[in-house]
Design an enzyme around this catalytic site. Structure first.
Site, PDB file in Angstrom:
ATOM      1  N   ALA A 162       0.863  -1.180   0.000  1.00 57.58           N
ATOM      2  CA  ALA A 162       0.000   0.000   0.000  1.00 57.58           C
ATOM      3  C   ALA A 162       0.902   1.234   0.000  1.00 57.58           C
ATOM      4  O   ALA A 162       2.083   1.150   0.342  1.00 57.58           O
ATOM      5  CB  ALA A 162      -0.863  -0.015   1.246  1.00 57.58           C
TER       6      ALA A 162
ATOM      7  N   GLY B 196       0.425  -5.149   0.695  1.00 56.43           N
ATOM      8  CA  GLY B 196      -0.744  -5.081  -0.182  1.00 56.43           C
ATOM      9  C   GLY B 196      -0.483  -5.682  -1.559  1.00 56.43           C
ATOM     10  O   GLY B 196      -1.405  -6.174  -2.213  1.00 56.43           O
TER      11      GLY B 196
ATOM     12  N   GLU C 145      -0.971  -9.225  -1.115  1.00 52.89           N
ATOM     13  CA  GLU C 145      -2.403  -9.454  -0.886  1.00 52.89           C
ATOM     14  C   GLU C 145      -3.170  -9.476  -2.208  1.00 52.89           C
ATOM     15  O   GLU C 145      -4.075 -10.284  -2.406  1.00 52.89           O
ATOM     16  CB  GLU C 145      -2.970  -8.358   0.026  1.00 52.89           C
ATOM     17  CG  GLU C 145      -2.470  -8.494   1.445  1.00 52.89           C
ATOM     18  CD  GLU C 145      -3.073  -7.458   2.372  1.00 52.89           C
ATOM     19  OE1 GLU C 145      -2.745  -6.274   2.197  1.00 52.89           O
ATOM     20  OE2 GLU C 145      -3.857  -7.829   3.253  1.00 52.89           O
TER      21      GLU C 145
ATOM     22  N   GLU D  62       3.971  -5.623   7.061  1.00 57.44           N
ATOM     23  CA  GLU D  62       3.110  -4.649   7.757  1.00 57.44           C
ATOM     24  C   GLU D  62       3.480  -4.454   9.224  1.00 57.44           C
ATOM     25  O   GLU D  62       3.440  -3.337   9.737  1.00 57.44           O
ATOM     26  CB  GLU D  62       1.635  -5.068   7.662  1.00 57.44           C
ATOM     27  CG  GLU D  62       0.981  -4.764   6.328  1.00 57.44           C
ATOM     28  CD  GLU D  62       1.167  -5.873   5.303  1.00 57.44           C
ATOM     29  OE1 GLU D  62       2.039  -6.747   5.512  1.00 57.44           O
ATOM     30  OE2 GLU D  62       0.437  -5.873   4.296  1.00 57.44           O
TER      31      GLU D  62
HETATM   32  N1  3HC Z   1       4.681   3.428  -0.150  1.00 55.17           N
HETATM   33  C1  3HC Z   1       5.184   4.627  -0.509  1.00 55.17           C
HETATM   34  N2  3HC Z   1       6.480   4.828  -0.843  1.00 55.17           N
HETATM   35  C2  3HC Z   1       7.279   3.753  -0.787  1.00 55.17           C
HETATM   36  C3  3HC Z   1       6.824   2.483  -0.406  1.00 55.17           C
HETATM   37  C4  3HC Z   1       5.444   2.338  -0.091  1.00 55.17           C
HETATM   38  N3  3HC Z   1       4.916   1.171   0.255  1.00 55.17           N
HETATM   39  N4  3HC Z   1       7.860   1.619  -0.432  1.00 55.17           N
HETATM   40  C5  3HC Z   1       8.935   2.332  -0.821  1.00 55.17           C
HETATM   41  N5  3HC Z   1       8.582   3.615  -1.027  1.00 55.17           N
HETATM   42  C6  3HC Z   1       9.456   4.697  -1.521  1.00 55.17           C
HETATM   43  C7  3HC Z   1      10.559   5.035  -0.523  1.00 55.17           C
HETATM   44  O1  3HC Z   1      10.116   5.971   0.424  1.00 55.17           O
HETATM   45  C8  3HC Z   1      11.641   5.571  -1.441  1.00 55.17           C
HETATM   46  O2  3HC Z   1      11.280   6.892  -1.755  1.00 55.17           O
HETATM   47  P1  3HC Z   1      12.454   7.999  -2.017  1.00 55.17           P
HETATM   48  O3  3HC Z   1      13.203   7.489  -3.202  1.00 55.17           O
HETATM   49  O4  3HC Z   1      11.676   9.234  -2.236  1.00 55.17           O
HETATM   50  O5  3HC Z   1      13.289   8.009  -0.762  1.00 55.17           O
HETATM   51  C9  3HC Z   1      11.465   4.746  -2.705  1.00 55.17           C
HETATM   52  O6  3HC Z   1      10.151   4.201  -2.650  1.00 55.17           O
HETATM   53  C10 3HC Z   1      12.438   3.602  -2.840  1.00 55.17           C
HETATM   54  O7  3HC Z   1      12.401   2.846  -1.643  1.00 55.17           O
HETATM   55  P2  3HC Z   1      13.744   2.290  -0.979  1.00 55.17           P
HETATM   56  O8  3HC Z   1      14.736   3.370  -0.866  1.00 55.17           O
HETATM   57  O9  3HC Z   1      13.332   1.596   0.257  1.00 55.17           O
HETATM   58  O10 3HC Z   1      14.226   1.272  -2.107  1.00 55.17           O
HETATM   59  P3  3HC Z   1      14.864  -0.161  -1.978  1.00 55.17           P
HETATM   60  O11 3HC Z   1      15.103  -0.621  -3.345  1.00 55.17           O
HETATM   61  O12 3HC Z   1      15.989  -0.144  -1.001  1.00 55.17           O
HETATM   62  O13 3HC Z   1      13.736  -1.085  -1.302  1.00 55.17           O
HETATM   63  C11 3HC Z   1      11.537  -1.992  -1.036  1.00 55.17           C
HETATM   64  C12 3HC Z   1      12.555  -1.346  -1.993  1.00 55.17           C
HETATM   65  C13 3HC Z   1      12.046  -3.374  -0.597  1.00 55.17           C
HETATM   66  C14 3HC Z   1      10.239  -2.122  -1.751  1.00 55.17           C
HETATM   67  C15 3HC Z   1      11.388  -1.097   0.225  1.00 55.17           C
HETATM   68  O14 3HC Z   1      11.112   0.213  -0.192  1.00 55.17           O
HETATM   69  C16 3HC Z   1      10.286  -1.491   1.162  1.00 55.17           C
HETATM   70  O15 3HC Z   1      10.467  -2.386   1.967  1.00 55.17           O
HETATM   71  N6  3HC Z   1       9.111  -0.801   1.076  1.00 55.17           N
HETATM   72  C17 3HC Z   1       8.050  -0.958   2.006  1.00 55.17           C
HETATM   73  C18 3HC Z   1       7.297  -2.211   1.796  1.00 55.17           C
HETATM   74  C19 3HC Z   1       6.156  -2.290   2.775  1.00 55.17           C
HETATM   75  O16 3HC Z   1       6.305  -2.059   3.960  1.00 55.17           O
HETATM   76  N7  3HC Z   1       4.976  -2.649   2.290  1.00 55.17           N
HETATM   77  C20 3HC Z   1       3.814  -2.771   3.087  1.00 55.17           C
HETATM   78  C21 3HC Z   1       3.066  -1.494   3.067  1.00 55.17           C
HETATM   79  S1  3HC Z   1       1.679  -1.497   4.155  1.00 55.17           S
HETATM   80  C22 3HC Z   1       0.499  -2.355   3.311  1.00 55.17           C
HETATM   81  O17 3HC Z   1       0.740  -2.849   2.248  1.00 55.17           O
HETATM   82  C23 3HC Z   1      -0.831  -2.381   3.972  1.00 55.17           C
HETATM   83  C24 3HC Z   1      -1.753  -3.345   3.331  1.00 55.17           C
HETATM   84  O18 3HC Z   1      -1.741  -4.557   4.038  1.00 55.17           O
HETATM   85  C25 3HC Z   1      -3.161  -2.838   3.332  1.00 55.17           C
END
Ligand code: 3HC
Length: 662
Positions: free
Chosen positions: A82, A121, A124, A144
């Protein structure tokens, strides 16, 4: 009419055109509809993407010539979750559960073609499809909990019915990512294919018939839930979301499906608003912004070889970290015996890393190491890190010698923790080639790197530090020069405050317990016992001699004077009986004597008082660090304390807490 699918994926770094293009498109390949998400950088499921997905799905459903569909992503990754930037606002329509349900109910069989990372997400959505194909390097997971929430779009329910409660609990309560092979083994994905898009088209074209139906996973034994609950609680150290995640999995395994879905969503929405989730979102973005000025310097080429001078515990550990990253190391020690000792230390570190699964085997990594005794052998190293004894005269002499033998372009880094890097820089002809690279022990495990920038440090020197951090996958934060830099200076304030409370009536065990209950991995006194009290004692003596500290003895000094130096002498702040840490009557006596000497009547401290006092001391020091321009911003300070010093991540860091209270 639906446009033909080109099968092309945008290359890494490829920019979308200036004209606003839709983030979701529908194309076709024969009788298969192809929905492509193109929302760089990580294809997060923003509101725009969710609207686009529903609209594309609706359009595909209306086309009677389509028999199946593929859900894929452009760019470097499948959906990484998400959109976290939307989470401070109320949920917006259409919500992700609505989109996932629509895929699940579709008359078409949708196959998720995954590459990169399919997280949260994103996974999911893939779970709501009728099949999942992943390219070999794909990693999947439900991170999450690391954001203080649980999956909120049916993830716990669909995952549990697909792979069983035990495997689902492991994934969802830890947030751990697994690779394609393990995902295939546990039945989370159906097929691993070099070209996930092509394989998915084939499966979708068969209407999903090519997918083998997996056997219904077996239910866990009744005792599983209690055992798992104890494990999760212990690891969570006060964080709510892993416990909630386990509860959601239990509901998924025991309640009727519709009820479990509703219960999951309620938990998700409640946690999304929680203080812990807000703090964890702050940390997520703070970590990604950390070390801002490193990004503003021209990027240096990857370092092919790094020099390390000094093969003691720290030097060997730094060399280990560099070797593990795939970079060659030339390590210089004084004589053959010392180089042999360093090689042994590195080999031991590598064996432990292999045991932890960080590397697959020791030999190829060790083959990248050269050990020698002449500084001139460092000639081919664009960056040399000194990790010799913490003594200004020794370090200055070394820097002078390096200055004489190395090319003028070589960057010289010191790993000093407390010495004045400016003085060190003055010992070379061109101080702009000097910077500090402050690693934390053990350097091949700890993720934090403080990059110490002097007023003269040149951009190329900073860029070399940045390249090293990138290669080592460290979280790098830039700090100016001061005693202890950011992290140790704040910890010194913590220690002083804790000792002050000892003097006024608290005991080491009550202070440690209060901080552990607050979420720290360990208390300050037990940590000091582990690393040994003598190093800090030597430093205090030096500072007093230099007139930097008042010549007032502390309780720590009293312990050191009676040889209570920590675990290594079987006693420090605590006693150690058969390796077990227990309260020490001897320490209590020494503290009482000290109080009497100072004429202090002891008072009782509550856990809340202890925590508040220490947090206030930390944030006062942090504010001073900011005022003096040592740290580049408050978020960097939070990152240092969380990544390097065990500050509980779900609390957001000392600056986050202080600013919230204002
Ligand atoms: N939402 C918004 N922005 C995101 C994002 C997300 N889920 N994931 C990454 N970004 C952004 C980062 O803030 C970063 O932005 P910037 O360049 O402006 O600093 C850019 O994307 C690149 O991210 P990374 O620097 O972390 O890049 P990497 O290549 O090192 O890692 C990744 C990539 C493994 C995808 C890592 O970004 C990550 O782990 N992201 C989060 C994943 C996550 O937690 N997902 C779950 C979200 S909650 C959810 O899904 C709820 C659902 O159940 C309803």
């Amino acid at each position: 009419m639906i446009a033909p699918d080109t099968g092309r994926r945008a290359a890494e770094g490829e920019r979308r055109s200036e004209v606003a293009e839709p983030t979701v498109t529908l194309s076709r390949s024969g009788s298969v509809g192809v929905i492509t998400i193109d929302n760089p950088p990580v294809n997060a499921l923003s509101q725009e993407v969710r609207i686009g997905l529903l609209s594309a799905l609706e359009q595909a459903e209306l086309d009677p010539t389509l028999v199946g569909g593929v859900l894929r992503c452009a760019g470097r990754t499948f959906v990484a979750g998400a959109d976290i930037t939307e989470m401070d606002a109320p949920p917006s329509e259409p919500t992700l559960p609505t989109v996932a349900d629509a895929f699940e109910r579709s008359r078409l069989c949708w196959v998720a073609a995954m590459h990169g990372t399919a997280l949260g997400g994103g996974l999911e959505l893939a779970l709501a499809c009728c099949g999942r194909v992943a390219e070999p390097g794909t990693r999947v997971g439900m991170p999450e909990v690391t954001l203080g929430i649980i999956p909120g779009a049916g993830g716990t329910v669909r995952l549990t019915s697909l792979i069983g409660a035990e495997a689902a609990a492991r994934l969802v309560t830890t947030g751990k990512q697994i690779d394609a092979v393990e995902s295939r083994q546990i039945g989370l994905i159906d097929v691993i294919a070099e070209d996930a898009h092509a394989a998915s088209l084939e499966i979708a074209g068969s209407g999903g018939r090519a997918i083998e139906t997996s056997p219904t996973p077996r239910a866990p034994k009744p005792e599983f839930w209690d055992q798992e609950s104890i494990r999760v609680r212990e690891k969570a150290r006060g964080q709510e979301s892993p416990i909630e995640a386990l509860a959601a999995i239990r509901e998924a395994a025991t309640l009727p499906r519709a009820e479990a879905l509703q219960a999951e969503r309620r938990r998700f929405l409640r946690l999304r608003e929680s203080e812990q989730a807000k703090a964890l979102r702050h940390v997520f973005f703070a970590e990604r912004k950390a070390g801002a000025s490193l990004r503003n310097v021209p990027k240096a080429a990857d370092l092919q070889r790094v020099g390390v001078v000094g093969g003691g515990t720290m030097g060997s550990s730094i060399a280990t970290a560099v070797l593990i990253s795939g970079t060659a190391v030339t390590l210089v020690e004084q004589d053959d015996a010392a180089t042999a000792r360093a090689r042994n230390l590195i080999e031991t570190n590598l064996k432990a890393s292999a045991k932890r699964g960080v590397i697959s085997s020791v030999e190829p990594v060790l083959a990248r190491l050269s050990v020698c005794t002449a500084l001139s052998d460092l000639e081919e190293c664009p960056l040399v890190i000194e990790a010799v004894f913490e003594d200004m005269a020794i370090k200055t002499a070394l820097f002078k010698a390096l200055d004489d033998v190395l090319p003028a372009t070589a960057v010289l880094a010191t790993n000093t923790s407390y010495l004045d890097v400016r003085e060190l820089a003055r010992s070379v002809r061109d101080p702009s080639r000097v910077l500090g690279l402050h690693f934390f022990a053990p350097a091949h495990v700890m993720k934090l790197l403080e990059v110490v920038r002097l007023p003269q440090t040149s951009d190329p020197a900073l860029a070399a530090g940045s390249a090293l951090a990138r290669q080592l996958r460290k979280t790098a934060v830039v700090t100016g020069v001061c005693e202890g830099f950011i992290g140790n200076r704040i910890m010194a304030a913590y220690r002083r405050n804790a000792e002050e409370m000892l003097l006024r009536g608290a005991q080491p065990e009550t202070i440690d317990a209060a901080m552990r209950d607050y979420g720290f991995a360990a208390g300050i006194f037990e940590t000091q016992d582990l690393s040994g009290l003598d190093i800090a004692w030597a430093m205090r003596k030096r500072r007093r001699l230099e007139g930097k500290d008042p010549a007032i003895a502390t309780i720590s000094d009293a312990l050191c004077e009676v040889e209570r130096l920590g675990r290594k002498t079987m006693g420090g702040w605590y006693d150690y009986v058969d390796g077990r840490q227990v309260s020490s009557p001897e320490t209590a006596r020494l503290i009482a004597e000290f109080r009497d000497g100072a004429g202090i009547t002891p008072r009782v401290y509550t856990a809340a008082e202890i925590v508040n006092s220490i947090l206030a001391a930390m944030s006062r020091e942090a504010e001073a660090i900011l005022r003096e321009g040592i740290a580049e911003g408050p978020d960097d300070i939070d990152v240092v304390m969380i990544v390097g010093f065990g500050f509980p991540r779900y609390r957001g860091g000392p600056m986050y807490i202080a600013r919230k209270a204002q």
